[in-house]
Design a protein around this motif. Structure first.
Motif, PDB file in Angstrom:
ATOM      1  N   VAL A  77       0.877  -1.187   0.000  1.00  0.00           N
ATOM      2  CA  VAL A  77       0.000   0.000   0.000  1.00  0.00           C
ATOM      3  C   VAL A  77       0.907   1.227   0.000  1.00  0.00           C
ATOM      4  O   VAL A  77       1.736   1.402   0.898  1.00  0.00           O
ATOM      5  CB  VAL A  77      -0.927   0.010   1.225  1.00  0.00           C
ATOM      6  CG1 VAL A  77      -1.759   1.302   1.239  1.00  0.00           C
ATOM      7  CG2 VAL A  77      -1.843  -1.203   1.251  1.00  0.00           C
ATOM      8  N   THR A  78       0.733   2.053  -1.013  1.00  0.00           N
ATOM      9  CA  THR A  78       1.573   3.263  -1.102  1.00  0.00           C
ATOM     10  C   THR A  78       0.853   4.525  -0.634  1.00  0.00           C
ATOM     11  O   THR A  78       1.497   5.529  -0.312  1.00  0.00           O
ATOM     12  CB  THR A  78       2.054   3.455  -2.545  1.00  0.00           C
ATOM     13  OG1 THR A  78       0.921   3.566  -3.416  1.00  0.00           O
ATOM     14  CG2 THR A  78       2.925   2.270  -2.986  1.00  0.00           C
ATOM     15  N   SER A  79      -0.484   4.508  -0.646  1.00  0.00           N
ATOM     16  CA  SER A  79      -1.255   5.671  -0.175  1.00  0.00           C
ATOM     17  C   SER A  79      -2.653   5.196   0.228  1.00  0.00           C
ATOM     18  O   SER A  79      -3.283   4.449  -0.516  1.00  0.00           O
ATOM     19  CB  SER A  79      -1.368   6.743  -1.265  1.00  0.00           C
ATOM     20  OG  SER A  79      -2.143   7.854  -0.815  1.00  0.00           O
ATOM     21  N   PRO A  80      -3.103   5.608   1.432  1.00  0.00           N
ATOM     22  CA  PRO A  80      -2.502   6.558   2.371  1.00  0.00           C
ATOM     23  C   PRO A  80      -1.399   5.921   3.197  1.00  0.00           C
ATOM     24  O   PRO A  80      -1.296   4.695   3.256  1.00  0.00           O
ATOM     25  CB  PRO A  80      -3.682   6.960   3.258  1.00  0.00           C
ATOM     26  CG  PRO A  80      -4.551   5.741   3.276  1.00  0.00           C
ATOM     27  CD  PRO A  80      -4.442   5.148   1.889  1.00  0.00           C
ATOM     28  N   ALA A  81      -0.640   6.773   3.868  1.00  0.00           N
ATOM     29  CA  ALA A  81       0.452   6.286   4.717  1.00  0.00           C
ATOM     30  C   ALA A  81      -0.119   5.660   5.976  1.00  0.00           C
ATOM     31  O   ALA A  81      -1.177   6.058   6.481  1.00  0.00           O
ATOM     32  CB  ALA A  81       1.392   7.434   5.059  1.00  0.00           C
ATOM     33  N   ASN A  82       0.584   4.674   6.470  1.00  0.00           N
ATOM     34  CA  ASN A  82       0.172   4.049   7.713  1.00  0.00           C
ATOM     35  C   ASN A  82       0.162   5.088   8.839  1.00  0.00           C
ATOM     36  O   ASN A  82       1.100   5.873   9.002  1.00  0.00           O
ATOM     37  CB  ASN A  82       1.130   2.914   8.071  1.00  0.00           C
ATOM     38  CG  ASN A  82       0.668   2.151   9.300  1.00  0.00           C
ATOM     39  OD1 ASN A  82      -0.477   1.732   9.379  1.00  0.00           O
ATOM     40  ND2 ASN A  82       1.572   1.973  10.259  1.00  0.00           N
TER      41      ASN A  82
END
Length: 884
Positions: free
Chosen positions: A791-796
């Protein structure tokens, strides 16, 4: 010479007969007709009586008004005596139908003539001249008519009307007996075959409500009894009473020591139809069209013509924390019910057993008590209704009362017992001078209850446009009417100002001596059961509403300094009044801001930190304070932690060591005056909060190939925010050496095939640590490598603010992004999940993450599956927030 001509001292034209002369001429003609009818019946009028009546009516046509009034009185008395004689004749019986009809016609005709004579006599006094001479009372239900036959608790009502036409209501079968002697009470009860139905205590003195049988009273002795009760006052008057029972009650009261009439008051209003209030309201209350911000309302604001400054007083009190000083206030009125615009602490009770606080008299102003509370206690800034002067501080109680003197005393006792410091009464009655002695028990009670219980009573002046201090009398002058409770001892009487003006409203009563203060006559009202829309504000008019307005201002003074006694509050309220150009008002315009400034002592208020707050010992804390100098100049503010000075000034920042500390702000003025405030707060060295957000599953253990790179995710929170990347360390099983660092590493653990644990440990700069452990499983590498997912977006750990809403509620809309590849180069299928629920099957979907007041957590998972059915996933956790 005609009567009018005699009054003004010049002859009137022969053809211009006055209305009074015309009425007397008609009276004379009607007398001749009645005598003629009676002469034809079985009991003809005595010739000498007929001659006397004719002579009296001729005297009534005299050129001198007072002689005319004497003739009318003589005529009326002769007519009433003949009515009595004919009643006795009829009562003997033995008459046939024709004879009985003739007797009744003669009796009724004479009764009507007697009433007409009394009414004309009253006209003489009103229009022509004040005369010496007797008081005359007679029954005339047409001229004196109570608003209803009975009060809600079934007590009969009567009314009287003097020459000025003002109706005055009273209970027709009750005496208020004031005594500390049981034998005196017993004597009254025995004389009138009475029954004590209630009691109000006034220290050692008691007020008893006694229901009596009036038939033994002697109305023919009433005038002489009143003359004895008013030995220094001599003036003729013509008084109509609505019923024989009422006339007898007056006679009983006037001839019984320690007894008084139980008068019934009426409502004092004229019915008609940046703090956000109702969305709609009448124009003219703000500059231009209606503005729902009550700070702009002319009858409240500073800078308007009236310049009363209620919202500015709220701001001043709020700036130094005084709006938390709540004030108990009572309204004595009728027709109460709950309103969304009144404080949640509002309560209702009744002074009359068995009568609901919501009961309203037929024909009275609808929901009068609700509107009174609007003017005094409506909550400002709640987006509905209106704004009352004491809205931010009021703790109101509505006490239902019929308005009669006895139960008003009961209600005042209830208000005092309930701890109310202010009482507002928008009811009043006018007791004529010849019966003013009957107000003395009520007058003594209001004086006593204010002094003993340290409360302020406000009452309305009335809406007739009259002078409450007006005098009467032929040679010696005395006050014409007792406006009660407005003129009672211990009561502050309130008149009304015209809209956006410093002048008196034309309908407001006034008085140089007894009307003490003036406030807006026209204010805005909010919702009630007849006008339930909370988004519409309507105008209401009368001293009924000026009174609670002023009572609300007094409540602000108590909030400013609860330690002040009521005498001081009253003095400040009256000493700060502003000047009006109206000669009937003078320096009597209420000034809320000026009074609050005078009542508020030099004050310093710590705004931050809050009392009881917990703060971080690693972050410099903000220390701010507000000051009210009360004319003492600009102070120096010194801050202390315990006895240690931590800074000076109205706003500083300082680092405070861990622990619970008392913080003191001392404002030192140049003239030596000081003010102090303190709070207690805790400074904590918080333990970090560390959480693993992936890989994680509530039902299965995440499984990976032995050579596979695993995406790990986590969040951390400490005093200064997230921990440093280097402080986040990942350990396999019970190892002492981490296999990775950071919040979101993607690594191979080097673990052997089998079940394992992964522990994340995060520590702050002073080595306070938190940790969390998750299970994973390692399997041998297969021939077909699993997909690689990220997962690149949203950030954790991202915080996403609400950015839209629809029929299902608030949301944050965004486009999700990720990568998903197969090492063998084969295609993969993808699915997105939000908290376990599939939301898309594309790699870059636009989605709406639901949120509401506060924070909503979303676990977003991207799962990829290759053509061999092997799946892998990556997961991040985000928060959607909305401040409500």
């Amino acid at each position: 010479m005609a009567l009018i001509g005699a009054f003004v001292g010049v002859p009137a034209p022969a053809q211009a007969a006055s209305p009074i002369e015309t009425e007397i001429s008609v009276l004379k003609e009607e007398l001749n007709r009645v005598i003629e009818v009676q002469q034809q019946g079985p009991a003809p009028m005595d010739d000498q009586v007929a001659a006397s009546m004719k002579k009296s009516v001729e005297k009534a046509q005299s050129a001198e008004p007072c002689e005319s009034a004497d003739g009318l009185l003589s005529f009326a008395q002769l007519a009433r005596e003949q009515v009595r004689v004919l009643q006795e004749v009829i009562g003997k019986g033995g008459w046939n139908a024709d004879q009985l009809a003739q007797l009744n016609a003669a009796r009724n005709g004479l009764d009507k003539l007697g009433r007409q004579a009394g009414a004309i006599r009253a006209r003489v006094f009103t229009e022509l001249k004040e005369c010496e001479g007797p008081l005359d009372f007679y029954v005339d239900p047409d001229r004196a008519k109570p608003p209803m036959d009975k009060l809600p608790d079934d007590r009969p009502l009567a009314s009287l009307t003097g020459s000025d036409g003002t109706p005055m209501d009273f209970v027709a079968d009750e005496l208020v007996v004031t005594t500390s002697n049981q034998s005196e009470l017993d004597a009254v009860v025995a004389r009138w075959n009475g029954k004590v139905v209630n009691k109000v205590e006034q220290g050692d003195l008691n007020h008893y409500l006694v229901k009596i049988e009036t038939s033994a009273a002697r109305p023919d002795q009433l005038s002489d009894a009143l003359k004895a009760l008013n030995p220094d006052k001599s003036k003729a008057e013509s008084v109509a009473v609505s019923s024989r029972e009422g006339l007898e009650l007056l006679a009983a009261a006037a001839t019984t020591e320690k007894a008084a009439v139980n008068w019934v008051s009426k409502d004092d209003d004229i019915p008609n139809g940046s703090t956000p209030e109702a969305q709609q309201g009448p124009p003219g209350h703000s500059s231009g069209s209606y503005n729902r911000n009550s700070f702009s309302w002319r009858y409240l604001q500073s800078g308007s013509t009236q310049d009363i400054g209620v919202p500015a007083a709220w701001q001043l009190l709020g700036s130094v924390g005084k709006l938390n000083n709540k004030v108990k206030m009572a309204v004595l009125d009728r027709a109460f019910t709950t309103s969304v615009d009144h404080p949640s602490s509002t309560t209702f009770t009744t002074s009359v057993p068995g009568v609901s606080p919501s009961f309203q008299f037929p024909g009275s102003t609808p929901w009068h008590g609700v509107k009174i509370l609007d003017s005094m206690a409506a909550v400002p800034g709640n987006s509905v209704g209106t704004a009352g002067t004491a809205g931010p501080v009021a703790r109101p109680t509505g006490i239902w009362t019929t308005g009669d003197f006895f139960y008003m005393m009961v209600a005042l006792g209830q208000a005092a017992a309930g701890g109310n410091k202010i009482v507002s009464i928008s009811q009043r009655t006018e007791v004529p001078w010849f019966l003013s002695w009957s107000v003395l028990p009520f007058d003594r009670f209001t004086a006593w209850i204010t002094n003993i219980n340290n409360i302020l009573i406000f009452a309305s002046a009335g809406n007739e446009g009259n002078d409450v201090d007006a005098t009467t009398g032929v040679f010696v002058k005395w006050e014409k009417t007792w406006h009660t409770p407005c003129e009672n001892a211990g009561v502050i009487c309130v008149g009304g100002l015209a809209h956006n003006s410093l002048n008196r409203h034309a309908n407001s009563n006034y008085g140089s001596e007894d009307v003490n203060i003036y406030a807006p006559y026209t204010v805005l009202a909010g919702p009630n059961p007849d006008s339930p829309n909370p988004n519409v504000a309507t105008e209401i008019h009368g001293t009924s509403y000026a009174t609670p307005y002023t009572a609300g201002v007094a409540a602000l003074l108590i909030s400013a300094d609860p330690a002040q006694n009521i005498d001081t509050i009253e003095n400040i309220l009256l000493d700060t009044m502003r000047l009006s150009p109206d000669g009937k008002v003078k320096r009597k315009v209420v000034h809320a801001l000026g009074a609050v400034q005078e009542a508020l002592p030099p004050t310093v208020k710590i705004n931050t930190p809050l009392n009881g707050e917990t703060l971080s010992a690693h972050i410099p804390a903000s220390f701010t304070a507000s000051v009210f100098g009360d004319g003492n100049g600009q102070p120096t503010i010194t801050w202390r932690r315990g006895g240690v000075v931590i800074g000076t000034g109205p706003q500083i920042q300082a680092t405070v060591p861990a622990g619970t500390h008392t913080i003191t702000a001392t404002a030192a003025f140049t003239n030596g005056v000081t003010a102090v405030d303190q709070v207690t707060a805790t400074w904590a060295d918080h333990v970090p909060d560390v959480k693993v957000t992936g890989p994680k599953s509530p039902t299965t253990t995440p499984t990976f190939d032995q050579s596979e790179l695993i995406p790990f995710h986590s969040t951390s929170l400490d005093d200064l925010g997230p921990l440093a990347e280097s402080s986040m360390k990942w350990y396999l099983d019970n190892a002492t050496t981490p296999f990775a660092t950071g919040h979101n590493p993607t690594v191979n653990t080097g673990a052997a095939v089998g079940a394992h644990t992964v522990t994340l440990k995060g520590c702050d700069p002073v080595n306070q640590c938190d940790q969390e452990t998750i299970p994973i499983a390692i399997q041998p590498d297969g021939a077909n490598k699993p997909p690689v997912v990220k997962v690149t977006s949203p950030a954790n750990g991202a915080l996403l603010w609400v950015n839209g809403n629809d029929a299902t509620g608030w949301y944050h809309e965004l486009t999700l992004n990720g990568t998903a590849t197969d090492p063998e180069g084969n295609p993969v299928t993808v699915k997105w999940f939000d908290n376990g629920v599939q939301i898309s099957d594309t790699l870059q979907p636009t989605v709406r993450l639901k949120g509401g007041c506060g924070s909503s957590t979303h676990n977003l998972t991207l799962r990829a599956t290759d053509n061999a059915g092997i799946s892998r996933q990556d997961q991040v956790t985000v928060t959607v927030s909305l401040i409500c």
